[in-house]
Write a protein that holds these residues in place. Structure first.
Motif: not given
Length: 158
Positions: A136-137, A5-8, A44-46, A38-40
């Motif tokens: 989506r990323m 989970i990314d937080y900003y 998201n794509w990266a 596409r990350r598992t």
């Protein structure tokens, strides 16, 4: 399944409890397409990447991570920039690690292999430069790719 989970700039984000040097690689093929995964762990794509292991150089880690996540062998050709924003916290639910962002983003050229998913990438594909923006990323990954696509020639330091 464990999640990332990314937080900003999120007041609800956990406090960082680790800082891990990592690499990301913007790999291109002869057609100029960008290698995307596409990350598992979050969908998201990266671009491929991960932690630098003890005993590895930055380029060695970049080549290893790209191969592990995508099935593509690459050579490292340059530097997009450094990304170390303490406002970006990455929570790994598997172990409670709350990592402060720290990534060196490199450029690479594909040498061999076929896009192949892994435990970390449920989809791997070559994406044309004009289609990358539609994926989506996370905002941090988008910024890294936008810096590469802008091609200003100077590495980003942040």
């Amino acid at each position: 399944m464990a999640k990332r989970i990314d937080y900003y700039e999120d007041p609800d984000a956990p406090a960082a409890n680790s800082l891990v040097p990592s690499v990301n690689v913007v790999v291109t093929n002869d057609a100029g397409e960008v290698l995307m995964i596409r990350r598992t762990d979050n969908g998201n794509w990266a671009v491929p990447g991960g932690a630098i292991d003890l005993g590895e150089s930055i380029p060695q880690a970049a080549v290893r991570e790209t191969l592990e996540e995508t099935g593509i062998t690459c050579e490292i050709t340059g530097l997009v920039g450094t990304y170390s924003d303490p406002r970006h916290i990455i929570l790994y639910t598997s172990n409670g690690e709350a990592r402060q962002e720290f990534s060196l983003v490199l450029t690479g050229r594909a040498l061999s292999g076929e896009p192949t998913p892994s435990d970390e990438s449920r989809e791997v594909r070559w994406v044309s430069r004009d289609q990358v923006a539609a994926l989506r990323m996370d905002r941090s990954m988008r910024m890294r790719i936008e810096h590469y696509l802008a091609g200003t020639g100077l590495p980003y330091i942040g």
